[in-house]
Write an enzyme that holds these catalytic residues in place. Structure first.
Site, PDB file in Angstrom:
ATOM      1  N   LYS A   1      -2.024  -0.696   0.183  1.00  0.00           N
ATOM      2  CA  LYS A   1      -2.959   0.360   0.594  1.00  0.00           C
ATOM      3  C   LYS A   1      -4.343   0.108  -0.048  1.00  0.00           C
ATOM      4  O   LYS A   1      -4.468  -0.729  -0.956  1.00  0.00           O
ATOM      5  CB  LYS A   1      -2.368   1.716   0.197  1.00  0.00           C
ATOM      6  CG  LYS A   1      -1.051   2.035   0.943  1.00  0.00           C
ATOM      7  CD  LYS A   1      -0.463   3.364   0.476  1.00  0.00           C
ATOM      8  CE  LYS A   1       0.802   3.730   1.239  1.00  0.00           C
ATOM      9  NZ  LYS A   1       1.376   5.030   0.774  1.00  0.00           N
TER      10      LYS A   1
ATOM     11  N   TYR B   1       1.496   7.144  10.821  1.00  0.00           N
ATOM     12  CA  TYR B   1       2.002   8.289  10.058  1.00  0.00           C
ATOM     13  C   TYR B   1       2.265   9.517  10.934  1.00  0.00           C
ATOM     14  O   TYR B   1       2.206  10.651  10.442  1.00  0.00           O
ATOM     15  CB  TYR B   1       1.023   8.636   8.931  1.00  0.00           C
ATOM     16  CG  TYR B   1       1.107   7.700   7.730  1.00  0.00           C
ATOM     17  CD1 TYR B   1       2.314   7.513   7.043  1.00  0.00           C
ATOM     18  CD2 TYR B   1      -0.021   7.019   7.262  1.00  0.00           C
ATOM     19  CE1 TYR B   1       2.393   6.668   5.937  1.00  0.00           C
ATOM     20  CE2 TYR B   1       0.061   6.171   6.150  1.00  0.00           C
ATOM     21  CZ  TYR B   1       1.276   6.004   5.495  1.00  0.00           C
ATOM     22  OH  TYR B   1       1.352   5.174   4.391  1.00  0.00           O
TER      23      TYR B   1
ATOM     24  N   ASN C   1      -0.401   5.629  -4.174  1.00  0.00           N
ATOM     25  CA  ASN C   1       0.813   4.910  -4.590  1.00  0.00           C
ATOM     26  C   ASN C   1       0.877   3.449  -4.134  1.00  0.00           C
ATOM     27  O   ASN C   1       1.943   2.860  -4.041  1.00  0.00           O
ATOM     28  CB  ASN C   1       2.067   5.708  -4.203  1.00  0.00           C
ATOM     29  CG  ASN C   1       2.213   5.934  -2.721  1.00  0.00           C
ATOM     30  OD1 ASN C   1       1.411   5.423  -1.934  1.00  0.00           O
ATOM     31  ND2 ASN C   1       3.221   6.679  -2.334  1.00  0.00           N
TER      32      ASN C   1
ATOM     33  N   HIS D   1       2.997   0.520   0.950  1.00  0.00           N
ATOM     34  CA  HIS D   1       3.877   1.117   1.958  1.00  0.00           C
ATOM     35  C   HIS D   1       5.028   0.165   2.253  1.00  0.00           C
ATOM     36  O   HIS D   1       4.839  -1.048   2.261  1.00  0.00           O
ATOM     37  CB  HIS D   1       3.104   1.356   3.263  1.00  0.00           C
ATOM     38  CG  HIS D   1       4.012   1.632   4.438  1.00  0.00           C
ATOM     39  ND1 HIS D   1       4.536   2.887   4.684  1.00  0.00           N
ATOM     40  CD2 HIS D   1       4.536   0.818   5.389  1.00  0.00           C
ATOM     41  CE1 HIS D   1       5.328   2.820   5.762  1.00  0.00           C
ATOM     42  NE2 HIS D   1       5.346   1.580   6.205  1.00  0.00           N
TER      43      HIS D   1
ATOM     44  N   GLU E   1       6.736  -0.717  13.256  1.00  0.00           N
ATOM     45  CA  GLU E   1       5.491  -0.839  12.498  1.00  0.00           C
ATOM     46  C   GLU E   1       4.902  -2.243  12.580  1.00  0.00           C
ATOM     47  O   GLU E   1       3.684  -2.406  12.672  1.00  0.00           O
ATOM     48  CB  GLU E   1       5.735  -0.408  11.042  1.00  0.00           C
ATOM     49  CG  GLU E   1       6.027   1.093  10.937  1.00  0.00           C
ATOM     50  CD  GLU E   1       6.521   1.556   9.571  1.00  0.00           C
ATOM     51  OE1 GLU E   1       6.598   0.719   8.641  1.00  0.00           O
ATOM     52  OE2 GLU E   1       6.847   2.752   9.431  1.00  0.00           O
TER      53      GLU E   1
HETATM   54  P1  GDP Z   1       6.962   6.650   1.398  1.00  0.00           P
HETATM   55  O1  GDP Z   1       7.863   6.233   2.534  1.00  0.00           O
HETATM   56  O2  GDP Z   1       7.600   6.495   0.038  1.00  0.00           O
HETATM   57  O3  GDP Z   1       5.598   5.970   1.444  1.00  0.00           O
HETATM   58  O4  GDP Z   1       6.704   8.221   1.529  1.00  0.00           O
HETATM   59  P2  GDP Z   1       6.545   9.170   2.840  1.00  0.00           P
HETATM   60  O5  GDP Z   1       6.897   8.422   4.085  1.00  0.00           O
HETATM   61  O6  GDP Z   1       7.254  10.429   2.540  1.00  0.00           O
HETATM   62  O7  GDP Z   1       4.982   9.484   2.844  1.00  0.00           O
HETATM   63  C1  GDP Z   1       4.072   8.527   3.281  1.00  0.00           C
HETATM   64  C2  GDP Z   1       2.885   8.503   2.346  1.00  0.00           C
HETATM   65  O8  GDP Z   1       2.220   9.764   2.410  1.00  0.00           O
HETATM   66  C3  GDP Z   1       3.222   8.336   0.862  1.00  0.00           C
HETATM   67  O9  GDP Z   1       3.437   6.996   0.484  1.00  0.00           O
HETATM   68  C4  GDP Z   1       1.985   8.902   0.219  1.00  0.00           C
HETATM   69  O10 GDP Z   1       0.899   7.983   0.269  1.00  0.00           O
HETATM   70  C5  GDP Z   1       1.680  10.071   1.149  1.00  0.00           C
HETATM   71  N1  GDP Z   1       2.290  11.304   0.647  1.00  0.00           N
HETATM   72  C6  GDP Z   1       3.574  11.715   0.764  1.00  0.00           C
HETATM   73  N2  GDP Z   1       3.775  12.892   0.176  1.00  0.00           N
HETATM   74  C7  GDP Z   1       2.567  13.272  -0.326  1.00  0.00           C
HETATM   75  C8  GDP Z   1       2.112  14.399  -1.067  1.00  0.00           C
HETATM   76  O11 GDP Z   1       2.872  15.324  -1.365  1.00  0.00           O
HETATM   77  N3  GDP Z   1       0.792  14.414  -1.415  1.00  0.00           N
HETATM   78  C9  GDP Z   1      -0.071  13.412  -1.084  1.00  0.00           C
HETATM   79  N4  GDP Z   1      -1.350  13.487  -1.457  1.00  0.00           N
HETATM   80  N5  GDP Z   1       0.333  12.317  -0.389  1.00  0.00           N
HETATM   81  C10 GDP Z   1       1.626  12.253  -0.018  1.00  0.00           C
HETATM   82 MG    MG Z   2       7.660   6.580   4.586  1.00  0.00          MG
END
Ligand code: GDP
Ligand code: MG
Length: 160
Positions: A20, A60, A123, A126, A137
């Site tokens: 990212k 997303y 973080n 991805h 993807e």
């Molecule tokens: P991943 O699969 O571990 O990347 O997590 P998810 O698919 O649940 O979410 C996608 C991305 O959205 C995450 O990697 C974060 O960058 C962002 N994200 C998810 N949850 C949160 C949150 O509660 N707050 C914020 N600011 N970003 C979030």
């Molecule tokens: Mg995810």
């Protein structure tokens, strides 16, 4: 003879991994690529890319209703990302383990997020969450001519 034995494939499963914009700005690109490379997965595609807003929204789309969605789209489109396609048996789940939990404070030491990040909203990387999404993807982020089919020289030392 052993080394020239044909190695048909590293496995058919594929995952989409992306450094990212925070990872690019923080000069973690080499470090992150290195974790997957050293593990022994096969790199099929790699590029530095400025993500347009519509692509970020499509990528997303499942998170569209979340409160953090607008800031997530801003974050992903804020600077270049590094797009990668990796192949290998079990690569999707294994890559998620190498990456660690979504919240870097909960991610185990030794994982990418556990070692290199402090906030969910920054973080650094991805990884696809299922083989189906891996395919989806990779098709979303890469054009056909951007992916390579090849057998690395070290294949016989990775797969018996
Ligand atoms: P991943 O699969 O571990 O990347 O997590 P998810 O698919 O649940 O979410 C996608 C991305 O959205 C995450 O990697 C974060 O960058 C962002 N994200 C998810 N949850 C949160 C949150 O509660 N707050 C914020 N600011 N970003 C979030
Ligand atoms: Mg995810």
């Amino acid at each position: 003879a052993f080394l020239s034995k044909p190695v048909a494939s590293m496995g058919t499963e594929e995952t989409y991994i992306m450094v990212k914009p925070d990872g690019v700005h923080r000069c973690l690109v080499g470090e992150i690529i290195s974790r997957f490379e050293k593990k022994g997965f096969l790199l099929k595609g790699l590029k530095l890319f400025q993500c347009p807003k519509d692509l970020a929204q499509e990528h997303y789309k499942d998170l569209k209703e979340k409160s953090f969605y607008p800031s997530l789209i801003d974050y992903i489109t804020s600077g270049p990302v590094v797009c990668m396609a990796w192949e290998g048996a079990g690569v999707v789940a294994s890559a998620r383990k190498l990456i660690g939990a979504t919240n870097p404070l909960q991610a185990e030491p030794g994982t990418i997020r556990g070692d290199l990040a402090v906030q969910t909203g920054r973080n650094v990387v991805h990884g696809s969450d299922s083989p189906e999404n891996g395919k989806r993807e990779i098709a979303l982020w890469f054009k056909e001519g951007e992916l390579c089919q090849w057998v690395p020289a070290q294949a016989p030392w990775l797969i018996e």
